[in-house]
Write a protein that holds these residues in place. Structure first.
Motif, short mmCIF file in Angstrom:
data_model
loop_
_atom_site.label_atom_id
_atom_site.label_comp_id
_atom_site.label_asym_id
_atom_site.label_seq_id
_atom_site.Cartn_x
_atom_site.Cartn_y
_atom_site.Cartn_z
N PHE A 9 0.83 -1.19 0.00
CA PHE A 9 0.00 0.00 0.00
C PHE A 9 0.87 1.25 0.00
O PHE A 9 2.00 1.23 0.45
CB PHE A 9 -0.91 0.02 1.23
CG PHE A 9 -1.87 -1.14 1.25
CD1 PHE A 9 -3.11 -1.03 0.64
CD2 PHE A 9 -1.53 -2.33 1.86
CE1 PHE A 9 -3.99 -2.11 0.64
CE2 PHE A 9 -2.40 -3.41 1.87
CZ PHE A 9 -3.63 -3.29 1.25
N ARG A 12 -1.64 3.37 3.15
CA ARG A 12 -3.00 3.11 3.65
C ARG A 12 -3.18 1.68 4.17
O ARG A 12 -4.31 1.20 4.28
CB ARG A 12 -4.02 3.40 2.56
CG ARG A 12 -4.00 4.86 2.13
CD ARG A 12 -5.04 5.16 1.08
NE ARG A 12 -6.38 5.09 1.65
CZ ARG A 12 -7.49 5.09 0.88
NH1 ARG A 12 -7.40 5.14 -0.42
NH2 ARG A 12 -8.67 5.02 1.46
N CYS A 13 -2.11 1.01 4.52
CA CYS A 13 -2.20 -0.38 4.95
C CYS A 13 -3.07 -0.52 6.20
O CYS A 13 -3.94 -1.39 6.25
CB CYS A 13 -0.80 -0.95 5.21
SG CYS A 13 -0.80 -2.69 5.68
N GLU A 15 -5.50 1.33 7.38
CA GLU A 15 -6.90 1.57 7.03
C GLU A 15 -7.47 0.40 6.23
O GLU A 15 -8.59 -0.07 6.48
CB GLU A 15 -6.99 2.86 6.22
CG GLU A 15 -8.37 3.25 5.80
CD GLU A 15 -8.40 4.48 4.90
OE1 GLU A 15 -9.51 4.83 4.47
OE2 GLU A 15 -7.34 5.08 4.61
N ALA A 16 -6.71 -0.10 5.26
CA ALA A 16 -7.17 -1.22 4.44
C ALA A 16 -7.38 -2.46 5.29
O ALA A 16 -8.41 -3.15 5.16
CB ALA A 16 -6.18 -1.49 3.31
N ASP A 66 2.99 -1.03 4.08
CA ASP A 66 3.20 0.17 3.27
C ASP A 66 4.58 0.06 2.65
O ASP A 66 5.46 -0.61 3.19
CB ASP A 66 3.11 1.42 4.15
CG ASP A 66 1.69 1.68 4.65
OD1 ASP A 66 0.75 1.58 3.85
OD2 ASP A 66 1.54 1.98 5.85
N PHE A 123 -8.74 0.74 -2.10
CA PHE A 123 -7.33 0.74 -1.73
C PHE A 123 -6.45 0.25 -2.88
O PHE A 123 -5.24 0.19 -2.76
CB PHE A 123 -7.09 -0.11 -0.49
CG PHE A 123 -7.89 0.35 0.69
CD1 PHE A 123 -7.53 1.48 1.40
CD2 PHE A 123 -9.04 -0.32 1.06
CE1 PHE A 123 -8.28 1.92 2.46
CE2 PHE A 123 -9.80 0.11 2.13
CZ PHE A 123 -9.42 1.24 2.84
#
Length: 135
Positions: A9, A12-13, A15-16, A66, A123
């Motif tokens: 990512f 945004r890891c 959040e994903a 990330d 994502f």
């Protein structure tokens, strides 16, 4: 031997993986940031970026992190394929994953399945959701 997708990512890891755990009914087994990791001082990554995450839900296992912006490439040439035996659950999972994403093939019955759909989530992760029940 086991295999599982390792997703990268662009910041945004966390959040994903929270989203995937909620949608798949799973849990994040491990999540560590660069700032929490020994030997990462001086690395060109934000301290709150995820160096490694692991999630499990039923027989599904996902891992990810990330990566540096200059090395990040959107995922292509693969899908995370989910096999779900209940058509209603398969539809719910597909619709949740595609919320804010891009549907390539809407979830619908096919000649091989009571339901199938594919697309890319918000994502950037490509998904195939297949109901294993025959039509």
């Amino acid at each position: 031997m086991d295999a599982c997708p390792y997703l990268n990512f662009d910041g945004r890891c966390r959040e994903a993986f929270a989203f995937y755990a909620e949608v798949l009914g799973g849990r994040i087994d491990f999540l560590q940031t660069f700032g929490e990791s020994p030997g990462c001082d001086g690395m060109a990554m934000p301290r709150d970026a995820v160096i490694h995450a692991s999630l499990s839900a039923d027989a599904v296992r996902l891992m990810g992190s990330d990566c540096p912006k200059e090395r990040f490439r959107p995922m292509q040439g693969l899908y995370v394929a989910l096999q779900i035996d209940d058509p209603d659950r398969a539809r719910r999972v597909f619709e949740a994953l595609m919320d804010g994403g891009r549907v390539e093939m809407p979830f619908a019955p096919t000649f091989w399945s009571a339901g199938f759909g594919c697309g890319t989530d918000r994502f950037g992760t490509p998904w195939m959701v297949n109901c294993t029940r025959a039509p």
